[in-house]
Design a protein around this motif. Structure first.
Motif, short mmCIF file in Angstrom:
data_model
loop_
_atom_site.label_atom_id
_atom_site.label_comp_id
_atom_site.label_asym_id
_atom_site.label_seq_id
_atom_site.Cartn_x
_atom_site.Cartn_y
_atom_site.Cartn_z
N ASP A 121 1.03 -1.08 0.10
CA ASP A 121 -0.22 -0.08 -0.11
C ASP A 121 1.08 1.29 -0.07
OD1 ASP A 121 1.14 0.48 2.21
OD2 ASP A 121 -0.72 -0.14 3.58
N GLY A 122 1.97 1.36 -0.05
CA GLY A 122 2.74 1.73 0.27
C GLY A 122 3.03 3.11 1.39
N SER A 123 2.65 2.50 2.58
CA SER A 123 2.92 3.67 3.53
C SER A 123 3.70 2.50 4.32
CB SER A 123 1.36 2.53 4.34
OG SER A 123 0.14 3.30 3.68
N GLY A 169 -0.10 -17.19 16.49
CA GLY A 169 -1.99 -17.27 16.63
C GLY A 169 -2.36 -15.89 17.65
N ALA A 170 -1.01 -15.48 19.07
CA ALA A 170 -1.53 -13.90 19.87
C ALA A 170 -1.71 -12.82 18.39
CB ALA A 170 -0.77 -14.32 20.57
N ILE A 171 -0.43 -13.05 17.88
CA ILE A 171 -0.45 -12.74 16.84
C ILE A 171 -1.29 -11.75 15.88
CG2 ILE A 171 1.23 -11.23 15.13
CD1 ILE A 171 1.70 -11.22 16.89
N GLU A 172 -2.46 -12.63 15.67
CA GLU A 172 -3.55 -12.91 14.43
C GLU A 172 -4.59 -12.31 15.41
OE1 GLU A 172 -4.40 -16.63 13.34
OE2 GLU A 172 -2.75 -16.48 12.31
N THR A 173 -4.65 -12.48 16.82
CA THR A 173 -5.60 -11.84 17.58
C THR A 173 -6.10 -10.17 18.08
OG1 THR A 173 -5.52 -13.74 19.04
CG2 THR A 173 -6.79 -11.99 19.84
N TRP A 174 -3.94 -10.21 18.58
CA TRP A 174 -3.57 -8.60 18.04
C TRP A 174 -4.19 -8.16 17.02
CZ3 TRP A 174 -2.57 -5.71 22.43
CH2 TRP A 174 -2.56 -6.54 23.37
N SER A 175 -4.29 -8.01 15.98
CA SER A 175 -4.16 -7.82 14.43
C SER A 175 -5.62 -7.08 14.35
CB SER A 175 -3.50 -8.67 13.11
OG SER A 175 -4.43 -10.10 13.07
N VAL A 178 -1.28 1.85 19.85
CA VAL A 178 -0.72 1.11 18.61
C VAL A 178 -0.40 -0.30 17.58
CG1 VAL A 178 1.67 0.99 17.40
CG2 VAL A 178 1.57 2.05 19.61
N SER A 179 -1.57 -0.49 16.81
CA SER A 179 -2.33 -1.35 16.02
C SER A 179 -0.60 -2.15 15.51
CB SER A 179 -3.23 -1.03 15.11
OG SER A 179 -4.09 -0.27 15.33
N ASP A 195 1.21 0.58 13.33
CA ASP A 195 1.52 1.29 12.56
C ASP A 195 2.92 2.30 13.33
OD1 ASP A 195 -1.12 0.91 11.72
OD2 ASP A 195 -2.06 1.70 13.18
N ASP A 196 2.36 3.12 12.18
CA ASP A 196 3.77 4.08 11.99
C ASP A 196 3.16 5.28 12.48
OD1 ASP A 196 6.32 5.86 12.09
OD2 ASP A 196 5.98 5.89 10.34
N HIS A 197 3.75 5.83 13.82
CA HIS A 197 3.45 7.71 14.43
C HIS A 197 4.82 8.63 14.35
CE1 HIS A 197 -0.23 5.81 15.26
NE2 HIS A 197 -0.18 4.63 15.76
N PRO A 198 5.02 8.52 13.38
CA PRO A 198 6.21 9.60 12.88
C PRO A 198 6.37 10.92 14.54
CG PRO A 198 4.83 9.40 10.88
CD PRO A 198 3.96 9.09 11.77
N ASN A 199 7.71 11.00 14.51
CA ASN A 199 8.14 11.18 15.89
C ASN A 199 7.00 11.10 16.78
OD1 ASN A 199 9.40 12.70 13.48
ND2 ASN A 199 7.71 14.49 13.53
N ALA A 200 7.20 10.42 17.30
CA ALA A 200 6.34 10.22 18.85
C ALA A 200 7.32 9.95 19.66
CB ALA A 200 5.36 9.06 18.81
N GLN A 201 6.53 10.03 20.97
CA GLN A 201 7.82 10.47 22.16
C GLN A 201 7.71 9.00 22.81
OE1 GLN A 201 7.92 13.89 23.25
NE2 GLN A 201 10.60 14.03 23.02
#
Length: 469
Positions: free
Chosen positions: A119-121, A140-146, A154-155, A175-181
């Motif tokens: 998707d270019g993101s 399996g846990a990652i699929e539940t978290w997704s 943070v997704s 997910d990317d959150h630019p400039n997060a602290q």
């Protein structure tokens, strides 16, 4: 920041050449320093009356431009990063490389920003080095978290193993959150002393109680969503919780512990109780501005009681108290019910402010559509085999109006650069008012008196002719 104008510097200074590298006695190669953007140069000063009506406020515009700049940053050469990995490319390390590598539990870990080929993101990839996956069911846990989407988490998107780094690495995509602290960087990490009143003074890291309550409510909300989904956060740490906006926090690095500790089967209720204990420890760390606050609990309790309210102290003590079958995150919301209303008010006020900013962009959109029509019509070299199509008929009036708006000069022949004049003319044109103006050709041999309504009709006519092809 330096007040020097970078555009007045000599070229070698702008490019960041290392002068020592030019000397034959130095073996160092040329280095290039990346200059920061001068955000104040992106738009010209404008009248305050127009600022709130047609343009996004400067602080929001600057913040969004900084995020955009961060997203498009590339890694320096020579790092040996893979060019492509499981559909992700253009990796940029976000943590120190080399001896200062950070550990994630017992493993070395590294965080990268990468671009998805799908998707270019941009996304964040947390890599755990030298981890050998023994059982595929650990994902399996990652699929539940997704499937869990929450504004304070943070997704998580996916996880995979790879040998692209010449080892067995586990990679989890977020997910990317630019400039997060992180909370640690913003509130706990010691700040450099600053000069005040002629003396070098230490800077206090103490957080206001209103901010602490905002963090507590948001993190508690995230924990409740996780527990309701039958999961446990398992990692509530100031170095893993991100501040992604003004007092907006999100729990990060979720799901990765479930994969790393998959072979150590634990009861979910026990892990959820552990979440509450870690949450309480986090509150003490933030209130004391110290990662080691829990090493001396009594001192931490005294500090919290001295500088913060009894309600906040009660919440912190409840969270670190001994767990039991009746202790859950829902009880915390019963304790802080009145504070929730304050947080809700602030959230709704924030939405109102952003909607007002969007309204200004709607005004911009109207004017941009007009300017696009100008661009389609004016100076068109040929249409329908007519080389002078844009210079005749209704199109000539459009050209004269364009000169009236953008190409005026004063009595000394200097260009008139007046944003107020442009916005006023374009708004009257968009409304199609009956006000009349005098249009004069460049050679001053032709003079026409027309209304904005007539100019608008000419533009619509010419644009419709172009649209029909």
């Amino acid at each position: 920041m330096s007040s020097a104008n970078p555009y007045e510097m000599p070229p070698e200074h702008m490019l960041g050449y290392d002068g020592a590298a030019i000397d034959a006695y130095y073996s160092a190669s040329l280095t290039y320093t990346r200059q920061p953007l001068n955000y104040h140069l992106y738009t010209l000063p404008r009248p305050e009356a127009l600022a709130h009506k047609y343009f996004v406020s400067d602080d929001i515009r600057e913040e969004l431009q900084k995020r955009s700049e961060t997203i498009h940053t590339t890694a320096p050469p020579g790092l040996g990063l893979p060019e492509e990995m499981q559909g992700y490319h253009t990796l940029v390390p976000l943590e120190p490389i080399g001896a200062d590598r950070r550990k994630f539990g017992n493993w070395y870990s590294m965080v990268y920003r990468a671009t998805s080929s799908t998707d270019g993101s941009t996304y964040i990839l947390r890599r755990v080095e030298n981890f050998r996956l023994m059982n595929q069911s650990a994902f399996g846990a990652i699929e539940t978290w997704s499937r869990l989407r929450h504004p304070n988490i943070v997704s998580v998107h996916e996880a995979f193993t790879t040998r692209a780094f010449n080892d067995n690495s586990l990679v989890v995509v977020y997910d990317d959150h630019p400039n997060a602290q992180t909370l640690y960087e913003a509130h706990i990490k010691p700040k450099a002393p600053q000069f005040q009143n002629g003396r070098l003074q230490a800077q206090s890291n103490r957080i206001s109680e209103r901010t602490i309550w905002s963090y507590v409510i948001q993190i508690a909300n995230a924990i409740k969503a996780v527990h309701d989904a039958g999961l446990a956060v398992r990692l509530i740490d100031p170095t893993k919780i991100l501040i992604t906006g003004r007092n907006r926090v999100r729990i990060g690095s979720c799901g990765i512990v479930d994969v790393l500790m998959h072979d150590l089967h634990s009861d979910i209720s026990f892990m959820q109780q552990d979440d509450l204990t870690m949450f309480g420890a986090l509150v003490f760390m933030l209130c004391c501005s110290n990662l080691a606050a829990m090493n001396n609990l009594q001192k931490a309790i005294d500090h919290l009681g001295r500088y913060y309210s009894a309600d906040l102290k009660s919440v912190a003590l409840f969270l670190i108290s001994k767990g039991g079958p009746h202790k859950n995150i829902g009880q915390l919301f019963d304790m802080i019910g009145s504070r929730l209303l304050t947080e809700l008010d602030e959230a709704q006020n924030g939405v109102d402010r952003l909607e007002n900013e969007l309204m200004s962009e709607l005004e911009n959109g109207r004017l941009v559509r007009l300017l696009c029509k100008f661009g389609f019509i004016n100076e068109r070299p040929e249409h329908n085999h007519e080389t002078r199509w844009s210079e005749t008929g209704d199109r000539y009036i459009v050209k004269l109006f364009r000169d009236y708006v953008f190409h005026q000069v004063d009595e000394l022949g200097r260009p008139v650069v007046n944003l107020t004049h442009i916005l006023t003319c374009l708004n009257k044109l968009d409304a199609g008012t009956d006000e009349r103006i005098m249009l004069v050709s460049r050679d001053e041999q032709s003079c026409l008196v027309v209304s904005y309504r007539e100019v608008k009709a000419c533009i619509e006519s010419a644009f419709s002719e172009l649209s029909r092809g």
